[in-house]
Design a protein around this motif. Structure first.
Motif, PDB file in Angstrom:
ATOM      1  N   GLU A 118       0.850  -1.191   0.000  1.00 45.26           N
ATOM      2  CA  GLU A 118       0.000   0.000   0.000  1.00 45.26           C
ATOM      3  C   GLU A 118       0.883   1.237   0.000  1.00 45.26           C
ATOM      4  OE1 GLU A 118      -3.872   0.139   2.463  1.00 45.26           O
ATOM      5  OE2 GLU A 118      -2.540  -1.225   3.555  1.00 45.26           O
ATOM      6  N   THR A 125      -0.083   7.149   0.320  1.00 42.44           N
ATOM      7  CA  THR A 125      -1.208   7.977  -0.121  1.00 42.44           C
ATOM      8  C   THR A 125      -2.515   7.201  -0.204  1.00 42.44           C
ATOM      9  OG1 THR A 125      -0.592   7.555  -2.423  1.00 42.44           O
ATOM     10  CG2 THR A 125       0.250   9.587  -1.405  1.00 42.44           C
ATOM     11  N   GLU A 126      -2.439   5.864  -0.191  1.00 41.42           N
ATOM     12  CA  GLU A 126      -3.636   5.022  -0.259  1.00 41.42           C
ATOM     13  C   GLU A 126      -4.154   4.624   1.125  1.00 41.42           C
ATOM     14  OE1 GLU A 126      -2.293   2.695  -4.366  1.00 41.42           O
ATOM     15  OE2 GLU A 126      -2.088   1.692  -2.430  1.00 41.42           O
TER      16      GLU A 126
END
Length: 138
Positions: free
Chosen positions: A82, A85-86
């Motif tokens: 991941e 920013t996610e």
């Protein structure tokens, strides 16, 4: 000078571009990778990868896997990844607190192993978004 970084999970290519520097967690500790690094194949621990591109650092949580360095390139195969920013910071904090509690109350070998893995994943997600700072252990 740059090196090509490819991070691949079973369901997607997470990263594929030229980068200036990489720092990641292996099973034997952190390593830094610059262009012209010696060839290497290593197992990755659950943790973060730091990527420098155009003088800026990006982070990503990696959930274990393998990295191969060769010919000014690094290919990383991971179970899951991941980008910072996610990651939802509030969800990451809640998951971390829950994983801490589950680890503290885990009983028996299997339950402790599963709780420890969940805790490491939650910790990596928080480290990736810099919500909390963990000391480097030797």
């Amino acid at each position: 000078m740059t090196l090509n970084l490819r991070v691949m999970a079973p369901n997607r290519i997470v990263w594929n571009s030229e980068v200036e520097e990489i720092v990641l967690s292996t099973n034997s500790g952190q390593i830094g990778v610059l262009p012209n690094h010696a060839p290497l194949l290593t197992a990755l621990d659950i943790g973060i990868i730091k990527i420098r591109l155009n003088g800026e650092w990006s982070t990503m949580a990696l959930m274990g896997g393998f990295a191969m360095i060769d010919n000014n390139g690094m290919t990383i195969l991971v179970n899951e990844a991941e980008k910072a920013t996610e990651i939802n910071p509030q969800e990451a904090r809640e998951n971390y607190k829950m994983a801490q509690k589950d680890l503290a109350k885990a009983e028996g070998g299997k339950q402790k192993i599963e709780a420890n893995l969940a805790f490491k994943r939650a910790k990596a997600r928080l480290e990736a978004i810099d919500v909390i700072s963990f000391p480097v252990s030797n």
